[in-house]
Design a protein around this motif. Sequence first.
Motif, short mmCIF file in Angstrom:
data_model
loop_
_atom_site.label_atom_id
_atom_site.label_comp_id
_atom_site.label_asym_id
_atom_site.label_seq_id
_atom_site.Cartn_x
_atom_site.Cartn_y
_atom_site.Cartn_z
N ALA A 76 27.22 22.36 -28.35
CA ALA A 76 26.50 21.21 -27.79
C ALA A 76 27.35 20.42 -26.80
O ALA A 76 26.81 19.61 -26.04
N VAL A 77 28.67 20.66 -26.81
CA VAL A 77 29.53 20.02 -25.80
C VAL A 77 30.22 21.06 -24.94
O VAL A 77 31.15 20.75 -24.19
N LEU A 78 29.80 22.32 -25.06
CA LEU A 78 30.38 23.37 -24.23
C LEU A 78 29.31 23.88 -23.27
O LEU A 78 29.16 23.37 -22.17
N ILE A 79 28.48 24.82 -23.74
CA ILE A 79 27.46 25.36 -22.84
C ILE A 79 26.53 24.25 -22.33
O ILE A 79 26.12 24.25 -21.17
N GLU A 80 26.26 23.28 -23.19
CA GLU A 80 25.32 22.22 -22.78
C GLU A 80 25.96 21.25 -21.78
O GLU A 80 25.26 20.58 -21.03
N ARG A 81 27.28 21.19 -21.80
CA ARG A 81 27.98 20.41 -20.78
C ARG A 81 28.03 21.18 -19.46
O ARG A 81 27.71 20.65 -18.40
N VAL A 82 28.40 22.45 -19.57
CA VAL A 82 28.56 23.28 -18.37
C VAL A 82 27.24 23.36 -17.60
O VAL A 82 27.22 23.24 -16.37
N HIS A 83 26.14 23.56 -18.35
CA HIS A 83 24.86 23.73 -17.66
C HIS A 83 24.07 22.42 -17.54
O HIS A 83 22.90 22.43 -17.19
N LYS A 84 24.76 21.33 -17.87
CA LYS A 84 24.17 20.00 -17.71
C LYS A 84 22.86 19.83 -18.47
O LYS A 84 21.93 19.17 -18.00
N PHE A 85 22.77 20.47 -19.68
CA PHE A 85 21.61 20.24 -20.55
C PHE A 85 21.72 18.87 -21.21
O PHE A 85 20.76 18.40 -21.82
N ALA A 86 22.89 18.27 -21.15
CA ALA A 86 23.09 16.96 -21.75
C ALA A 86 23.69 16.03 -20.69
O ALA A 86 24.45 16.46 -19.84
N THR A 87 23.30 14.76 -20.75
CA THR A 87 23.85 13.77 -19.80
C THR A 87 25.26 13.39 -20.23
O THR A 87 25.65 13.59 -21.38
N PRO A 88 26.05 12.81 -19.33
CA PRO A 88 27.40 12.35 -19.70
C PRO A 88 27.36 11.40 -20.89
O PRO A 88 28.24 11.46 -21.74
N GLU A 89 26.33 10.54 -20.96
CA GLU A 89 26.24 9.60 -22.09
C GLU A 89 25.99 10.36 -23.39
O GLU A 89 26.60 10.07 -24.42
N GLN A 90 25.08 11.33 -23.34
CA GLN A 90 24.82 12.14 -24.53
C GLN A 90 26.09 12.86 -24.98
O GLN A 90 26.41 12.90 -26.17
N LEU A 91 26.82 13.41 -24.01
CA LEU A 91 28.04 14.14 -24.36
C LEU A 91 29.04 13.20 -25.03
O LEU A 91 29.66 13.54 -26.04
N GLU A 92 29.20 12.02 -24.42
CA GLU A 92 30.15 11.04 -24.96
C GLU A 92 29.81 10.75 -26.42
O GLU A 92 30.68 10.69 -27.29
N TYR A 93 28.51 10.55 -26.68
CA TYR A 93 28.10 10.29 -28.05
C TYR A 93 28.37 11.50 -28.97
O TYR A 93 28.79 11.34 -30.11
N ARG A 94 28.15 12.70 -28.45
CA ARG A 94 28.31 13.89 -29.29
C ARG A 94 29.74 14.10 -29.78
O ARG A 94 29.97 14.51 -30.92
N TYR A 95 30.73 13.83 -28.90
CA TYR A 95 32.11 13.97 -29.35
C TYR A 95 32.36 13.06 -30.56
O TYR A 95 32.99 13.44 -31.54
N LYS A 96 31.83 11.85 -30.45
CA LYS A 96 32.00 10.89 -31.54
C LYS A 96 31.26 11.37 -32.79
O LYS A 96 31.79 11.33 -33.90
N ALA A 97 30.02 11.84 -32.57
CA ALA A 97 29.22 12.29 -33.71
C ALA A 97 29.89 13.49 -34.41
O ALA A 97 29.84 13.60 -35.64
#
Lengths: 291, 291
Positions: free
Chosen positions: A130-151
């Motif tokens: 959720a923070v690898l492929i979804e980051r690379v292909h921009k399936f998640a926004t920067p805000e979503q990613l930031e939250y995911r690392y914390k989660a």
Amino acid sequence: MNRFYEAFIIKPGHKVDLSRRNPDETFDFKDKEAALELLAKNNHRIARLQNDLYSEGKQSLLIVLQAPDAGGKDGTINNVFSAMNPQGCRVQSFKTPTSLEQSHDFLWRVHPVVPRRGEVVIFNRSYYEAVLIERVHKFATPEQLEYRYKAINQFEELLEHNGTRIVKFFLHIDKEEQLRRFVRRLKRPEKHWKISANDYPERQYWDDYVEAFEVAMMKCSTKEAPWFAIPANCKWFRNLAVSQIILETMESMRIRLPAPSVDLQETRRLAAIELSRQRHERKNRKPAAKK
Amino acid sequence: MNRFYEAFIIKPGHKVDLSRRNPDETFDFKDKEAALELLAKNNHRIARLQNDLYSEGKQSLLIVLQAPDAGGKDGTINNVFSAMNPQGCRVQSFKTPTSLEQSHDFLWRVHPVVPRRGEVVIFNRSYYEAVLIERVHKFATPEQLEYRYKAINQFEELLEHNGTRIVKFFLHIDKEEQLRRFVRRLKRPEKHWKISANDYPERQYWDDYVEAFEVAMMKCSTKEAPWFAIPANCKWFRNLAVSQIILETMESMRIRLPAPSVDLQETRRLAAIELSRQRHERKNRKPAAKK
């Protein structure tokens, strides 16, 4: 031997620069033979510790495996974990989320399959997608990613609080090694089923993946759930390093065989009664058989 | 070697009389060594077939293990199945049903954990407990039991229709061997956690359990999902017999590697492009490094 642990751990909070880590590293192991011998020894000790962990029934171990395509996840599982007793050891693979899974938060499909007490579970890919492929292909926004690392950190903390030790391995190969492996697959018909239509197109995102791995490891390597970047161009060294780190992790868990759940004194008494009953039965049976 | 298969299978519809089967049977194997050598060979072949089954991704294998307490289920799993790749092999244990599970039909907790395509799953105990312990302790009425045998056959048929092969093993020890094993556990502190308060009290139901096993095997051994009664007083013979029957079952499944999911011609073209790009990059990199 703890130089493996020290050499490959991602120190919590430190910036990660994979270009400064050598994926060809094999330390002073010059050939496969010495490594295989040590791997066999490690596997033997790991199997014993797994048996104790299962008997203890209090703690558990979660091993996360991430890697680029053809990075060696399957090979690592087959070589390091096949020594374990399948009772108490489980491999959980994560594929593209189904539409049901996508209609939930990214940890929804993960939580039901975490290890139970006594169990060793290997995640072949994981919630980190959720923070690898979804980051690379921009399936998640920067805000979503930031939250995911914390989660992710909070989720791992939840598991740790319940007695789960977590170790996470990034199998580090370089772009040229990936191509060598893809080409090798083409030459081996029994590997053809592993070839995916995405293999080559995804290579254009190689640098983005490297960055995504670096950020994920920097943000989510913690004292309790560390990331390790394992040099993985050389397969036998990769297997050895992973086994060594798992062995050290398990040794540090202070696994203790549980106290018996029964009164041993009373059990000995029952056993004695049964033994004498059995002797008696056998004696009565014999003359009958002579008729 | 197919005499194992023939000797121990429960022929569909035939009455089963365990007292006429020798739990000490070892055929012409006089010592452990010869058996261990053959077991290692079998395990090697089973591991290869499991790999092919996983690659094929079409069929699956369900192995049901039932036995009296101390009958050797755990030991069989450790000795026969630890050679398998844990990816694609799963052990599912069934304990006393939870209250949620009890509020459903007896197959409710089983269905979600049957093997998926490509997988080998071992049931350590199984849905057969519903016609074993529940029969012995009269938790189910005769009418309920009659229905359950039928429901089991229908459930197994459902799985078979979806590509699951089923083999079921009853590990046959006698009452004296069980007591020997219980007593041995008392002498080995690392086995104390396995001692249950029920061990000795349950022995008074020994004959009822034998009858329950006999009826279950008679009613539920089918051509597609056969029961085998394995002589299990001798552990190395038990392991050998189980491995041999599993090997023959897997060999009869006609496992085929799947066709590649990609166009190999096109993939070779993409590989060639990548290789030339890589050569180009490497050439351009070298002079820069010399600066």
